[in-house]
Design a protein around this motif. Structure first.
Motif, PDB file in Angstrom:
ATOM      1  N   SER A   1       0.829  -1.193   0.000  1.00  0.00           N
ATOM      2  CA  SER A   1       0.000   0.000   0.000  1.00  0.00           C
ATOM      3  C   SER A   1       0.867   1.248   0.000  1.00  0.00           C
ATOM      4  CB  SER A   1      -0.905   0.036   1.240  1.00  0.00           C
ATOM      5  OG  SER A   1      -1.814  -1.028   1.234  1.00  0.00           O
ATOM      6  N   PHE A   2       0.253   2.359  -0.382  1.00  0.00           N
ATOM      7  CA  PHE A   2       0.906   3.667  -0.276  1.00  0.00           C
ATOM      8  C   PHE A   2      -0.153   4.694   0.105  1.00  0.00           C
ATOM      9  CE2 PHE A   2       2.133   7.748  -2.285  1.00  0.00           C
ATOM     10  CZ  PHE A   2       3.268   8.000  -1.520  1.00  0.00           C
ATOM     11  N   ASP A   3       0.159   5.513   1.102  1.00  0.00           N
ATOM     12  CA  ASP A   3      -0.752   6.588   1.497  1.00  0.00           C
ATOM     13  C   ASP A   3      -0.405   7.828   0.694  1.00  0.00           C
ATOM     14  OD1 ASP A   3      -2.325   5.244   3.475  1.00  0.00           O
ATOM     15  OD2 ASP A   3      -0.578   5.280   4.791  1.00  0.00           O
ATOM     16  N   GLY A   4      -1.186   8.118  -0.329  1.00  0.00           N
ATOM     17  CA  GLY A   4      -0.879   9.216  -1.234  1.00  0.00           C
ATOM     18  C   GLY A   4      -1.907  10.329  -1.159  1.00  0.00           C
ATOM     19  N   PRO A   5      -1.858  11.230  -2.119  1.00  0.00           N
ATOM     20  CA  PRO A   5      -2.797  12.357  -2.115  1.00  0.00           C
ATOM     21  C   PRO A   5      -4.260  11.949  -2.279  1.00  0.00           C
ATOM     22  CG  PRO A   5      -1.489  12.297  -4.140  1.00  0.00           C
ATOM     23  CD  PRO A   5      -0.866  11.329  -3.196  1.00  0.00           C
ATOM     24  N   THR A   6      -4.525  10.776  -2.843  1.00  0.00           N
ATOM     25  CA  THR A   6      -5.916  10.339  -3.007  1.00  0.00           C
ATOM     26  C   THR A   6      -6.415   9.550  -1.807  1.00  0.00           C
ATOM     27  OG1 THR A   6      -5.527   8.141  -3.973  1.00  0.00           O
ATOM     28  CG2 THR A   6      -5.362  10.035  -5.460  1.00  0.00           C
ATOM     29  N   GLY A   7      -5.513   9.196  -0.882  1.00  0.00           N
ATOM     30  CA  GLY A   7      -5.847   8.323   0.238  1.00  0.00           C
ATOM     31  C   GLY A   7      -4.979   7.068   0.176  1.00  0.00           C
ATOM     32  N   LYS A   8      -5.418   6.013   0.852  1.00  0.00           N
ATOM     33  CA  LYS A   8      -4.647   4.771   0.843  1.00  0.00           C
ATOM     34  C   LYS A   8      -4.921   3.999  -0.439  1.00  0.00           C
ATOM     35  CE  LYS A   8      -3.562   0.737   3.700  1.00  0.00           C
ATOM     36  NZ  LYS A   8      -3.883   0.026   4.964  1.00  0.00           N
ATOM     37  N   VAL A   9      -3.842   3.578  -1.099  1.00  0.00           N
ATOM     38  CA  VAL A   9      -3.951   2.831  -2.353  1.00  0.00           C
ATOM     39  C   VAL A   9      -3.278   1.476  -2.152  1.00  0.00           C
ATOM     40  CG1 VAL A   9      -3.402   2.821  -4.811  1.00  0.00           C
ATOM     41  CG2 VAL A   9      -3.837   4.986  -3.648  1.00  0.00           C
ATOM     42  N   THR A  10      -4.005   0.408  -2.431  1.00  0.00           N
ATOM     43  CA  THR A  10      -3.501  -0.940  -2.136  1.00  0.00           C
ATOM     44  C   THR A  10      -3.563  -1.824  -3.375  1.00  0.00           C
ATOM     45  OG1 THR A  10      -4.296  -0.744   0.143  1.00  0.00           O
ATOM     46  CG2 THR A  10      -3.774  -2.962  -0.640  1.00  0.00           C
ATOM     47  N   ILE A  11      -2.464  -2.498  -3.660  1.00  0.00           N
ATOM     48  CA  ILE A  11      -2.414  -3.419  -4.809  1.00  0.00           C
ATOM     49  C   ILE A  11      -3.255  -4.661  -4.550  1.00  0.00           C
ATOM     50  CG2 ILE A  11      -0.914  -4.973  -6.121  1.00  0.00           C
ATOM     51  CD1 ILE A  11      -0.360  -2.208  -6.969  1.00  0.00           C
ATOM     52  N   ASP A  12      -4.083  -5.028  -5.517  1.00  0.00           N
ATOM     53  CA  ASP A  12      -4.846  -6.279  -5.477  1.00  0.00           C
ATOM     54  C   ASP A  12      -4.098  -7.316  -6.310  1.00  0.00           C
ATOM     55  OD1 ASP A  12      -7.087  -8.092  -5.198  1.00  0.00           O
ATOM     56  OD2 ASP A  12      -7.568  -7.606  -7.283  1.00  0.00           O
ATOM     57  N   HIS A  13      -3.653  -8.388  -5.650  1.00  0.00           N
ATOM     58  CA  HIS A  13      -2.840  -9.405  -6.309  1.00  0.00           C
ATOM     59  C   HIS A  13      -3.554 -10.011  -7.514  1.00  0.00           C
ATOM     60  CE1 HIS A  13      -0.466 -13.472  -5.837  1.00  0.00           C
ATOM     61  NE2 HIS A  13      -0.418 -13.004  -7.067  1.00  0.00           N
ATOM     62  N   ALA A  14      -4.826 -10.344  -7.357  1.00  0.00           N
ATOM     63  CA  ALA A  14      -5.538 -11.103  -8.391  1.00  0.00           C
ATOM     64  C   ALA A  14      -5.696 -10.319  -9.689  1.00  0.00           C
ATOM     65  CB  ALA A  14      -6.899 -11.543  -7.874  1.00  0.00           C
ATOM     66  N   THR A  15      -5.823  -8.990  -9.600  1.00  0.00           N
ATOM     67  CA  THR A  15      -6.088  -8.201 -10.811  1.00  0.00           C
ATOM     68  C   THR A  15      -4.954  -7.259 -11.194  1.00  0.00           C
ATOM     69  OG1 THR A  15      -7.124  -6.420  -9.533  1.00  0.00           O
ATOM     70  CG2 THR A  15      -8.568  -8.196 -10.310  1.00  0.00           C
ATOM     71  N   HIS A  16      -4.002  -7.039 -10.296  1.00  0.00           N
ATOM     72  CA  HIS A  16      -2.960  -6.013 -10.517  1.00  0.00           C
ATOM     73  C   HIS A  16      -3.577  -4.624 -10.697  1.00  0.00           C
ATOM     74  CE1 HIS A  16       0.957  -8.384 -11.493  1.00  0.00           C
ATOM     75  NE2 HIS A  16       0.287  -8.923 -10.487  1.00  0.00           N
ATOM     76  N   HIS A  17      -4.766  -4.424 -10.137  1.00  0.00           N
ATOM     77  CA  HIS A  17      -5.375  -3.097 -10.040  1.00  0.00           C
ATOM     78  C   HIS A  17      -5.268  -2.660  -8.570  1.00  0.00           C
ATOM     79  CE1 HIS A  17      -6.654  -4.091 -14.038  1.00  0.00           C
ATOM     80  NE2 HIS A  17      -7.456  -3.037 -14.150  1.00  0.00           N
ATOM     81  N   VAL A  18      -5.921  -1.564  -8.228  1.00  0.00           N
ATOM     82  CA  VAL A  18      -5.805  -1.079  -6.853  1.00  0.00           C
ATOM     83  C   VAL A  18      -7.176  -0.840  -6.233  1.00  0.00           C
ATOM     84  CG1 VAL A  18      -3.561   0.014  -7.213  1.00  0.00           C
ATOM     85  CG2 VAL A  18      -5.658   1.352  -7.576  1.00  0.00           C
ATOM     86  N   THR A  19      -7.226  -1.013  -4.928  1.00  0.00           N
ATOM     87  CA  THR A  19      -8.350  -0.542  -4.130  1.00  0.00           C
ATOM     88  C   THR A  19      -8.017   0.881  -3.708  1.00  0.00           C
ATOM     89  OG1 THR A  19      -8.891  -2.760  -3.324  1.00  0.00           O
ATOM     90  CG2 THR A  19      -9.654  -0.901  -2.000  1.00  0.00           C
ATOM     91  N   ARG A  20      -8.908   1.808  -4.006  1.00  0.00           N
ATOM     92  CA  ARG A  20      -8.640   3.223  -3.720  1.00  0.00           C
ATOM     93  C   ARG A  20      -9.939   3.975  -3.476  1.00  0.00           C
ATOM     94  NH1 ARG A  20      -6.223   6.656  -6.268  1.00  0.00           N
ATOM     95  NH2 ARG A  20      -4.599   5.616  -7.470  1.00  0.00           N
TER      96      ARG A  20
END
Length: 413
Positions: free
Chosen positions: A348-367
């Motif tokens: 995860s990374f806490d950025g300007p949009t909030g917490k962003v977390t990598i989803d292993h199954a899709t290589h997309h992010v929860t944000r």
């Protein structure tokens, strides 16, 4: 190891000199070979207003990491090419970054067409790729990480909000969109969400990116008399629609919600009468007042005075870069597979949009996702949707079970 003369000449031709500056902390370690970070973004042509803040975000991230001592004890160095809103340029520079420059990672692409033009090159030459733009969903590729929002994260929120905004539910909806895979697939998502919320799509029109005359279409919309207009128009040329819509006297008669309005700086380009009240939903708005957002915006504007509007595209690029940094730190290597496996642990990374977390199954992010309306040429944020998941892509993509997958699926809607 010192840079060779060829390296210096090559880099000087690819990036502004300001990005070559190294902080004092790193000068003592200048014997280390820089880690090269590739960038393919439009800084000229119709998409320049979107691409310029993305490049500036990469520069900011690189300067921050270098100021903190670099990565694995080595400085980072940007290798950027202006793709000029031209798909052929994307293909040419993608090969240069992968084969000639041998960068460790590439952040780039704006339209889905540009992404699909360069993604196979990075798979072929085994270079890790980050696509940091909201898009129609469905990319399932272990070599690619997508950090922008997908329809399940934003369009699903935008359509029902727009359909009920006026108090009287909108029953008849008209859709206009850019004529390439983003617009075509997003239009399908719009129709699904209209139907899911009890409405009817009365017509769908598509436009090539170079179209600027929308007079005949506005006449068609007037004849159809919809309650709501949904737009997925893209790029500087399509901005003409909103000006012509207002000139035709339609601005206050039929409300507009868009999945793309603002990405080429429309609220600033248009006057308030042409843009007030238009709804949008994204993973980020420059107007967010969280400490992380205000700090990021202030640093970016100090670095690049006069920078165009800082949208989700720029913020997701900054966060995509830092997710890659976290992957390298965890892997203790810039090796492509080692970094991939590190990212797949759910970094995860806490950025300007909030917490962003990598989803292993899709290589997309929860944000986080946000919904806003234009007011006096700025976005007024109305709603926040925390921890939105890329559920559309998750319906077709499972890289845990199928790690060799490298397709873009058209999700059944």
């Amino acid at each position: 190891m010192a840079l060779s003369r060829r390296d210096l000449l090559r880099t000087a031709s690819a990036v502004p000199l300001s990005t070559l500056a190294m902080p004092a902390l790193l000068r003592s370690a200048k014997a280390e070979t820089p880690i090269l970070v590739g960038s393919l973004h439009d800084q000229s042509g119709p998409l320049a207003a979107s691409g310029t803040p993305m490049v500036e975000s990469l520069k900011l991230g690189i300067e921050e990491v270098n100021a903190a001592g670099g990565l694995l004890g080595r400085p980072l160095q940007l290798v950027h090419y202006d793709t000029q809103s031209n798909i052929q340029m994307y293909s040419q520079y993608a090969q240069q970054l992968a084969v000639r420059d041998k960068v460790a990672v590439i952040h780039g692409g704006i339209t889905s067409a540009s992404r699909e033009a360069i993604r196979p090159t990075f798979n072929r030459f085994k270079v890790l790729y980050f696509y940091n733009v909201l898009y129609e969903g469905g990319v399932c590729d272990r070599n690619t990480f997508c950090t922008g929002t997908t329809p399940a994260q934003t369009v699903e929120k935008l359509v029902p909000f727009a359909m009920t905004k006026g108090g009287k539910p909108a029953k008849k909806v008209y859709v206009i969109a850019a004529d390439y895979n983003y617009g075509q697939i997003t239009a399908k998502w719009m129709q699904k969400y209209v139907k899911d919320n009890g409405g009817e799509t009365v017509a769908v029109d598509f436009f090539p990116l170079d179209v600027t005359n929308f007079g005949p279409t506005i006449s068609k919309i007037q004849a159809a008399k919809p309650d709501l207009l949904l737009s997925a128009l893209v790029g500087g040329n399509h901005t003409a629609f909103y000006r012509q819509w207002t000139s035709a006297g339609m601005k206050d008669q039929i409300p507009i919600a868009s999945t793309t309005f603002g990405l080429v700086n429309e609220p600033t380009t248009l006057n308030a009468a042409e843009s007030d009240g238009i709804l949008g939903a994204y993973g980020y708005f420059e107007e967010l007042t969280t400490p992380a957002s205000t700090s990021y915006v202030a640093k970016l504007k100090k670095q690049s005075p006069g920078i165009p509007y800082i949208s989700e595209l720029a913020a997701a690029t900054y966060e995509g870069f830092y997710l890659w940094v976290e992957g390298v730190k965890t892997a203790k290597s810039i090796d492509r597979m080692a970094v991939t496996e590190a990212l797949e642990t759910g970094l995860s990374f806490d950025g300007p949009t909030g917490k962003v977390t990598i989803d292993h199954a899709t290589h997309h992010v929860t944000r986080n996702a946000y919904l806003a309306a234009v007011k006096d040429r700025k976005w007024d944020v109305r709603e926040t949707y925390p921890d939105a998941k890329p559920q559309d892509t998750a319906a077709v993509c499972n890289l845990v079970k199928n790690p060799r997958d490298n397709k873009q699926y058209e999700i059944s809607i």
